[in-house]
Structure formats: C-alpha cells, structure tokens
Write a protein that holds these residues in place. Structure first.
Motif, PDB file in Angstrom:
ATOM      1  N   LEU A  92      17.294  41.560 -37.452  1.00 29.80           N
ATOM      2  CA  LEU A  92      15.889  41.158 -37.515  1.00 29.80           C
ATOM      3  C   LEU A  92      15.195  41.597 -38.793  1.00 29.80           C
ATOM      4  O   LEU A  92      14.019  41.284 -39.000  1.00 29.80           O
ATOM      5  N   ILE A  93      15.890  42.336 -39.659  1.00 31.29           N
ATOM      6  CA  ILE A  93      15.265  42.892 -40.857  1.00 31.29           C
ATOM      7  C   ILE A  93      14.632  41.812 -41.736  1.00 31.29           C
ATOM      8  O   ILE A  93      13.469  41.941 -42.164  1.00 31.29           O
ATOM      9  N   PRO A  94      15.320  40.736 -42.033  1.00 28.68           N
ATOM     10  CA  PRO A  94      14.690  39.708 -42.896  1.00 28.68           C
ATOM     11  C   PRO A  94      13.403  39.147 -42.307  1.00 28.68           C
ATOM     12  O   PRO A  94      12.421  38.932 -43.028  1.00 28.68           O
ATOM     13  N   SER A  95      13.419  38.912 -40.977  1.00 23.51           N
ATOM     14  CA  SER A  95      12.207  38.373 -40.352  1.00 23.51           C
ATOM     15  C   SER A  95      11.060  39.373 -40.391  1.00 23.51           C
ATOM     16  O   SER A  95       9.896  39.010 -40.586  1.00 23.51           O
ATOM     17  N   ILE A  96      11.373  40.647 -40.219  1.00 22.10           N
ATOM     18  CA  ILE A  96      10.328  41.676 -40.260  1.00 22.10           C
ATOM     19  C   ILE A  96       9.719  41.745 -41.654  1.00 22.10           C
ATOM     20  O   ILE A  96       8.488  41.771 -41.819  1.00 22.10           O
ATOM     21  N   MET A  97      10.565  41.759 -42.680  1.00 26.32           N
ATOM     22  CA  MET A  97      10.062  41.874 -44.047  1.00 26.32           C
ATOM     23  C   MET A  97       9.258  40.653 -44.454  1.00 26.32           C
ATOM     24  O   MET A  97       8.303  40.758 -45.235  1.00 26.32           O
ATOM     25  N   SER A  98       9.642  39.502 -43.939  1.00 23.89           N
ATOM     26  CA  SER A  98       8.887  38.293 -44.292  1.00 23.89           C
ATOM     27  C   SER A  98       7.466  38.320 -43.737  1.00 23.89           C
ATOM     28  O   SER A  98       6.557  37.706 -44.297  1.00 23.89           O
ATOM     29  N   ASN A  99       7.271  39.045 -42.622  1.00 24.78           N
ATOM     30  CA  ASN A  99       5.934  39.132 -42.037  1.00 24.78           C
ATOM     31  C   ASN A  99       4.980  39.976 -42.867  1.00 24.78           C
ATOM     32  O   ASN A  99       3.764  39.978 -42.614  1.00 24.78           O
ATOM     33  N   LEU A 100       5.501  40.730 -43.831  1.00 24.64           N
ATOM     34  CA  LEU A 100       4.621  41.490 -44.715  1.00 24.64           C
ATOM     35  C   LEU A 100       3.764  40.584 -45.588  1.00 24.64           C
ATOM     36  O   LEU A 100       2.737  41.021 -46.122  1.00 24.64           O
ATOM     37  N   GLU A 101       4.197  39.334 -45.747  1.00 19.88           N
ATOM     38  CA  GLU A 101       3.468  38.388 -46.594  1.00 19.88           C
ATOM     39  C   GLU A 101       2.707  37.351 -45.793  1.00 19.88           C
ATOM     40  O   GLU A 101       2.254  36.356 -46.335  1.00 19.88           O
ATOM     41  N   HIS A 102       2.595  37.559 -44.489  1.00 21.22           N
ATOM     42  CA  HIS A 102       1.880  36.599 -43.647  1.00 21.22           C
ATOM     43  C   HIS A 102       0.394  36.598 -43.994  1.00 21.22           C
ATOM     44  O   HIS A 102      -0.164  37.608 -44.417  1.00 21.22           O
ATOM     45  N   ARG A 103      -0.220  35.469 -43.780  1.00 20.42           N
ATOM     46  CA  ARG A 103      -1.626  35.326 -44.155  1.00 20.42           C
ATOM     47  C   ARG A 103      -2.554  36.124 -43.243  1.00 20.42           C
ATOM     48  O   ARG A 103      -3.652  36.511 -43.645  1.00 20.42           O
ATOM     49  N   HIS A 104      -2.136  36.414 -41.998  1.00 23.64           N
ATOM     50  CA  HIS A 104      -3.031  37.078 -41.045  1.00 23.64           C
ATOM     51  C   HIS A 104      -2.854  38.602 -41.138  1.00 23.64           C
ATOM     52  O   HIS A 104      -1.732  39.111 -41.071  1.00 23.64           O
TER      53      HIS A 104
END
Length: 907
Positions: free
Chosen positions: A91-103
């Motif tokens: 799940l690491i890639p998905s977690i790190m990608s959420n650091l750039e989420h707009r919300h």
C-alpha cells in the motif's frame, strides 16, 4: 442401503504466480475477469491454501484510491493502527500519492499514516526517503493541520530536520497556526533538556510566542520558559503572562490552574512574584470562592513592608463590598478576608490601626464564624498594639449590644475585663454589661405558685382560659405571649421581658447558655476588682459591687428555677459562686491572679505562637541539598562572546542553584530504591520488577520484564487488575521477548480517592514447544496512602468544626513498645506525614498524659483529622486511643491501617 461417497476434485494448489494473477484480476476493471479470479480464490481456500493479505490489501488499496475523501481519510487513519508489514508494504505507493491530494483532510491523515509506518520496527526500510519527502511537503503546504502533522512527523522521526526547519523559519514562527506552535514548543522542551547549551537560541522563540493570540500557546510558552530558564527576565515574563491569563480567561478551571502555576513560582522565585502581587490580587474579582481562597493564600506569602498598605487597602474595599447582599456566599468570603487582614496585621502591626475599626463593625455579623474571627483579631491586636487600646475599648463598648453570638460575646467580655484600665473605661464596661443584661430579676413568680410550692407541686394546667397574657421564652430564645387562667389555674414562673434593642446578653442567658453567664460573672468580678484600684470613693465601689452580686445571684436563681427546660450545669454554677465569694472577701494573692495572671497567660500564648511560626520558617530556610565539595561554575571566568543578556542571567541563576543544591533536590536515590517492587521470584522463567511513581492523580508503573529462558516468548502480556478507586487507562499489549532479553512496559493507572488500593495481575506468554499459555502470578502492589496526603495547617476553631461535622471515625487502640508519650507522638507524626497542631508549649512537662491534634490534607482536597490521647500506666506502658475522622470512609480506614502498622515503632 445408501452409502456416502466422496469425490476428490483435483486442483493445482496456488502458486505465487497464480496468487498474483488473482490479485491483478481483482484490482482490474474487467468484471468477468474479476468473477473468474474470485472463483479461483474460493477453490484455493477450499483446498486448504491460505492467501494472506490478498483481500485486505485489495480492499485497502481501493479505499485509498476511492473518490470519496472521507473514505480515503478514514482508511489512512486505520493504517495508523496496523503493524503488519506484509499488509502495509503493497500500500506504500497509494499512501504516498495521497500526500498530493487536493483535499487537506486526506493530506493530513496521509502524513499520520507515513509517520506510523516509519516508526514500525522495519518502517525505515519501507519508507527510506519519508523524512525528505515530508520536509519538502512542509515547505509548500498551506493547511495548518497538515503542516502541524508534517512537523510532528519530523519531530518524532527526524529531529534534526525539524530543528533545521524551525531555525530556518524562526522569523515566521509567530505567524504559524496554533497547532503548529504547540508542537514547536514541545520540540524546544525536548531539545533543551538533552542539550542545555542550545537553550539561548530557543528562548528567543518562546518569548516571541508570548504575544500569540492563542491562550493555549501563551500558557505553554510560560510553562516552557519556567522549565528551561531561571533568569529573572524569563521568570518575570512568564509570571506576567500567567497574570494576564488570570484576568482574561473566564473559565474558573483555567483560573485555578493558572493560580497553581503562580503558586509554584512563588515558592521558587518569591522576589519576582512580590512585584506582581497587585496583579494577582485582581483575581478576587471572580465570584468563585475557590479562586478567591487560592488568591489570598498566594498573596499572604508575598506581603512585605513595601506593599502591605496597598494590599490591606484592597482587602478593606473587598470587605465593604461584602456588605451588599447580592451574592449568596458573601459571609464566607468576608470570613476569608478577615482572616487575611488578621494575618497582615499580625505580621505588620503598623497597618492594624487602619483596619481594626472597620472590622469591628462585623462583630454582630450573622455569619458566626466571621464574627468569631473578628473578635479574635481584636483580642490579639489590642495586646500587640498598646496605642490602639483606648480606641478599641471605646469602639467595643459602643458596638457590644450588636453582638448576637454567644462565642463572640464571651471573647468580647474577656477583652472588656482585661483591657478596661481607666476609671471611665471600667465604669462604662460595667454599665454596658448591665444594660445588655436588662432589668433584674430574669423571671418572676406569682403568689399562687409560691403558695402551691409551700404545700406541693401542682402540674401546669392544660386548659388555659384567655383571661391574662404574659411573655414567655421559646426554645429558640425569642419571646411570645402566653395565655394563662386567672381563676382555676395558677400562673407558672415566667420570664421577665427586657429591652430587645439592648438585651443581647439577656436573650442568650434565657436560652440556657450559662457558660456565657459564668463569663459575665468573671468579667464583672475583674471590673469590680480594678474599680477598687482606680476609684477613690469606697461608696461607689460598694455600690458597683452590690450591683454585680445581684446580677450573679439572679443568674443562679434563673439556673435553678423551672422556667428553663435545663438547669445550670455544675461548672458554670461553681464559677459564678467563686466570683460571688471573691467579691465578698478579696485577698491580695487572689487579686493578682485575677488581674494579672490571666493576661500574662494570654501574652505567653501569643509569644509561643509567634515563636513556633518563626521556627518553622527557619527550619525551611536551613534545609540544604548540596555538599560542600560540589562543583560551581563561575560564569565570570567564561567567555561571554555571542551570549545574550538572558543567557547571562540564566547562567548566574544556574550557578546559584548549584550552590544551594536545588539541582539535586529531587535526586533522592534511596527513596527511588524504596519504590522498586519485586513482582516475581528469581526462579521464575520471567522475572519482573516495577518502579512505582505517584503523580497525585495517576500512578505510573515502569515494569521491567526479563526473559530468563533460552526460548523466545511470544504474545507476552502484562495483565493487571485493580482493587479500590484505581482504574487502568490502557489495554495490555502483546510483546515478543527474545531469549535472555528484557522489555520495559509502562502502565498508567488513574486514582480518584485517597483510599488504599491494590494492583495485582499476571504475566502470560507462549512458547513454541508448549501449546498452552503459561502464567506467572505477580506479587500485589499496595498503593501507600502517604503518597496522597501532606501536612497542612488549620485553626483550632476549624478543626473543632470539622471534627463535629465529619461522620467517619476510626478508633485505633494504642499498642506500642515506646514508653515515652512525646516520643510516641513524634513517631506517629514521622510515620504518617501529618502535622501536629498542638503547640509545643502544651506538650511540655511529664504529667504522664498527652493529648494532641494532628491534621493533613489529601491531593483530592480531603481533610484528615487525628486526635491522640495516651496515658502512661503504672507498669510504664502507654495506653490510650488514636481517633481518626474524615468526610470519606476511605481515608479514615486507610490512615487507621497505616497507624496500626507503624505505631509499634517499625519503619
């Protein structure tokens, strides 16, 4: 007959390649492929194959990529609780990608997930570049909560990067959000504790945050300043901050907490707090009595000759405000103010003249406790300030008729009898007492009753005709009109009504208070004896003496009549008779006792009280915590290059603390060793011991667990339970313990009362070669009541009041090998951490009997009252009882058990 038949369907067991194919199909968007993948997964499970982390990983990944922000955020928060690396790694890639989420909600929870994963045993390998990523994120993030979480992650996982970011943006710290500023302060405290040399650069940041708009940040800043620096500039800034919070915050709980902090500053930095005494005094504007009481306690220890006049003036204004009946508890507040003024006037007699006359207006206060405090204050001031004697006596005689409480009247009469010295004062004193007693006799007897008494006593008629009306005394001391028969029934003895405006002594006597009657007789006897010294006319002396004798005889007749429900007590009767005999036949030796010895005893009592207070102050001042050979750094010989004025001041204070031993005040190694409790035996496979730390409202158990076997212990759990008013805060966790390794386990327990509690439990673990779980039973931990009570002081009147009110009593019989009464008392005081209220002068001598009152207060505000009464028997042994009273059952029982254990002389 049908027989069962089984069919074995061959299916090739799952291989990693097949499991990966199922995983990819389930993650894809092709519905038929998903159906086939699910069928294959079910067949694998039916054939006994395990597919670890397959479905949970798929579900979590889908949630982490879900279009709904709430689902994403909740999933990220859930990941903070997972510790299984096999589940988290995909799940690491998905977690790190959420650091750039707009919300921002998703970003802040993604940071928390990254921090939790990075702190796992192998988390640094999963997220190698996490600190660098978070640092870049922190420099661009705008959401306050997300920035706070990012800085917190650096604080916990890469402290150097957090410090670098803080020092790089030091000029913008005051513009950061409240949450981020709180984490900054926490970082500063941690860094400065580990490296005190770096204190200077961070204190500037703290001082800049003292002007923050958030009250929470300002409060934390003040606390951080006090904990890190002893420089007068820093302490003064912190104290000013606390005073501002005290005035600006409306929450009473906040005010009480701030007052506690100010009280701590008063103990360690009294000179600085003296300058702020008037700012602290403004807290009296709060209507809460607890706040007012704490405020007065603080300022009374900060009074100096320089500020006493201003403080007393403020207290006088507060006393005047209590005369308005707006607030319900004005009487109780006025009592606190009177006690505070009393304390000020005793320490600084020059201010007594400015307050004594104002306070004498409250001698007739409806609040009896307040009036008693006033008259006791007047009694002490008139002795310690001879210049005020004439004005006090004049004012007391003018206001005596307003007094309505018997205790206040008794003390006021003693003052009149002792301090009326001139002819005019003595005559005015006698006249005032006679006026307040009213006309004699106190009751009248009809002719019918006299005739009936000569033959036999006749019961009072129950049927009364309305033919005549006469006054009668009711149970509460008030007057009423009673109808009596004029023909068929005789009239019972009736009270003669006096003037209600001036008959305060009369109304009190008619309620049956003959102790007050004895005080009246003694006062009149003293005044007549002094009148003989100052009045040249023997006729006037004889006239006054006859008048006084008539009053005494009238009181005896009243006490022996049937007009009151209870006759006069023997002590009061004997005292009044003694006064009559004294006036009939006076000897010089007796005259000296009555006119001089009483006052001399009072003077000795005051001097003993003052001496005791002085000795306590000296004892506190002489406590030393340092050794003669301790090193002292002389900052004058050090380089001052690059040091600010605050750092220089701090260095001076550090040197002073080392010189006075304040740095090692808490380093009592022997006391720490006494708090280590062995929980298991040395032969047990698991050895455990606990270091118990008591912090008033909670207990921290620092348990050391050692695996003494050659095997790995799995699922090792420290299971604790409590008995009493104790409550476990956290659930026990499972640990894995390698062979011959140790583990530190902390357990927090909340305490809600002073009742003695017991902590018990087990250590449970599993090994690879034993199917069942093994259990090691722990020794019980008994929480000592001494950790919760501390010596305290209260007045004798307050002690008696509480003794009468408290319903729980524990009576412990004396059973000791100690043969000396005073030694036994000292041993009980030392063993139970309770303060003796009885004056040392009262404990002197060797009469073979000792009685003393002891008092302590718990951290929960509970009062513990102890009375010791012991007597030496003919065989040399001590006999008697120790009585303990409290408002709650727990403290009475616990303290009784402690005394029973300790009284034999054991440690």
């Amino acid at each position: 007959m049908e027989k069962s038949c089984s069919l074995l369907v061959h299916f090739d067991k799952g291989t990693p390649a097949l499991a990966n194919e199922i995983k990819e199909a389930l993650e894809g968007n092709d519905v038929p492929a998903k159906i086939d993948a699910m069928k294959n997964a079910i067949m694998l499970l039916l054939n006994g194959e395990t597919l670890p982390q397959l479905f949970i990983t798929i579900n979590l990944r889908n949630n982490l990529q879900h279009p709904n922000e709430y689902i994403r955020g909740v999933t990220l928060r859930f990941l903070c609780r997972l510790s299984e690396v096999e589940i988290i790694e995909p799940l690491i890639p998905s977690i790190m990608s959420n650091l750039e989420h707009r919300h921002p909600y998703i970003r802040r929870n993604a940071i928390l997930a990254v921090m939790s994963i990075y702190k796992l045993p192998h988390g640094e390998q999963l997220l190698v570049d996490a600190p660098e990523t978070i640092e870049r994120f922190l420099s661009t993030e705008q959401d306050p909560s997300a920035k706070r979480n990012a800085f917190l992650m650096l604080f916990n996982c890469a402290q150097d990067r957090a410090i670098n970011y803080l020092l790089t943006n030091v000029d913008r710290v005051s513009d950061w959000g409240e949450l981020l500023q709180m984490v900054v302060l926490e970082l500063i405290r941690k860094v400065c504790r580990t490296n005190k040399a770096e204190k200077g650069k961070y204190i500037k940041i703290i001082i800049s945050l003292l002007n923050a708009p958030s009250a929470a940040v300002v409060y934390e800043c003040a606390g951080t300043l006090v904990s890190l620096s002893s420089a007068p500039t820093a302490i003064r800034a912190a104290a000013n901050t606390y005073c501002q919070l005290l005035l600006s915050q409306s929450d009473n709980n906040v005010k009480l907490i701030v007052l506690d902090r100010l009280n701590e500053l008063k103990s360690s930095h009294r000179e600085i707090m003296i300058d702020l005494i008037m700012d602290v005094l403004r807290a009296l504007s709060s209507p809460n009595l607890d706040i007012r009481r704490k405020t007065l306690d603080i300022i009374l220890e900060l009074i100096t000759p320089r500020n006493v006049s201003e403080v007393v003036l403020t207290l006088k204004k507060e006393v005047v405000k209590t005369q308005s009946g707006e607030l319900e508890k004005n009487g109780e507040y006025r009592q606190m103010l009177i006690q505070a003024i009393h304390s000020c006037a005793i320490k600084f007699p020059e201010v007594a003249s400015t307050v004594v006359h104002l306070l004498m207006d409250f001698l007739g206060d409806n609040n009896v406790a307040s009036a008693v405090d006033v008259v006791v204050f007047v009694r002490e001031i008139i002795e310690t300030n001879p210049k005020l004697r004439v004005s006090i006596i004049t004012r007391l005689l003018d206001t005596f008729y307003q007094i309505r409480a018997a205790r206040v009247c008794s003390c006021a009469l003693w003052i009149i009898g002792e301090y009326c010295l001139s002819l005019s004062e003595v005559e005015s004193g006698i006249a005032t007492i006679k006026q307040c007693l009213g006309d004699l006799p106190f009751f009248s007897v009809s002719e019918d009753e006299e005739a009936a008494d000569s033959s036999k006593k006749v019961q009072q008629a129950t049927s009364i005709t309305v033919s005549s009306r006469r006054p009668a005394i009711l149970a509460d001391g008030t007057y009423a009109t009673q109808s009596a028969a004029s023909e068929t029934a005789f009239s019972p003895p009736s009270v003669v009504q006096g003037s209600l405006a001036t008959g305060n002594l009369r109304s009190l006597l008619l309620t049956g208070d003959f102790f007050l009657g004895a005080v009246v007789a003694c006062t009149l006897a003293k005044l007549i004896l002094r009148l003989e010294e100052v009045q040249p006319s023997k006729i006037e002396v004889n006239k006054a003496s006859t008048s006084a004798l008539l009053v005494m005889v009238a009181m005896l007749q009243l006490g022996q009549s049937s007009v009151l429900p209870h006759p006069i007590d023997s002590d009061s009767y004997d005292r009044i008779v003694l006064c009559i005999r004294l006036l009939c036949n006076t000897e010089d030796a007796v005259r000296k006792i009555w006119l001089k010895s009483c006052r001399e005893s009072f003077v000795k009592m005051l001097s003993d009280k003052q001496l005791r207070e002085t000795e306590e102050i000296k004892a506190k001042a002489q406590i030393s915590h340092s050794q003669p050979d301790d090193l002292i750094d002389f900052y004058h010989l050090k380089s001052r290059k690059g040091m600010s004025q605050l750092e220089l001041e701090d260095q001076v204070q550090d040197d002073l603390k080392r010189a006075t031993g304040e740095f090692v005040k808490d380093a009592d190694d022997a006391n720490k060793l006494n708090r280590i409790i062995q929980l298991t035996g040395f032969s047990d496979p698991v050895y455990a011991e606990a270091y118990v730390t008591v912090h008033h409202y909670d207990i921290v158990l620092d348990v050391t667990v050692i695996n003494r076997t050659k095997e790995t212990l799995q699922n090792l759990c420290l299971e604790l339970a409590t008995m009493g008013d104790l409550k476990l805060v956290e659930r026990p966790q499972n640990y894995t313990l390698a062979p011959e390794s140790s583990k530190q386990i902390k357990a927090n327990i909340k305490v809600s009362s002073t009742e003695t509690g017991v902590i018990f439990g087990n250590i449970v673990y599993e090994t690879s070669n034993v199917l069942e779980r093994s259990v090691v039973v722990l020794n019980d931990i008994h929480i000592d009541i001494m950790d919760y009570i501390s010596p305290a002081v209260c007045s004798d009147a307050a002690f008696r009041t509480m003794w009468a009110e408290f319903e729980w009593e524990n009576k412990v019989a004396v059973n000791t090998t100690i043969t000396d009464e005073k030694e036994f008392l000292d041993h009980i005081i030392k063993s139970t951490n309770i303060k003796c209220l009885t004056a040392p002068s009262a404990l002197e001598g060797g009469c073979g009997f000792l009685a003393a009152n002891l008092y302590a207060k718990s951290v929960f505000g509970e009062d513990a009252l102890v009375n010791i009464s012991v007597e030496k028997q003919t065989d040399g042994k001590l006999n008697g009882y120790i009585r303990i009273r409290s408002k709650t059952q727990g403290i009475a029982l616990s303290l009784g058990d402690k005394i029973t254990l300790k009284q034999k002389g054991g440690s």
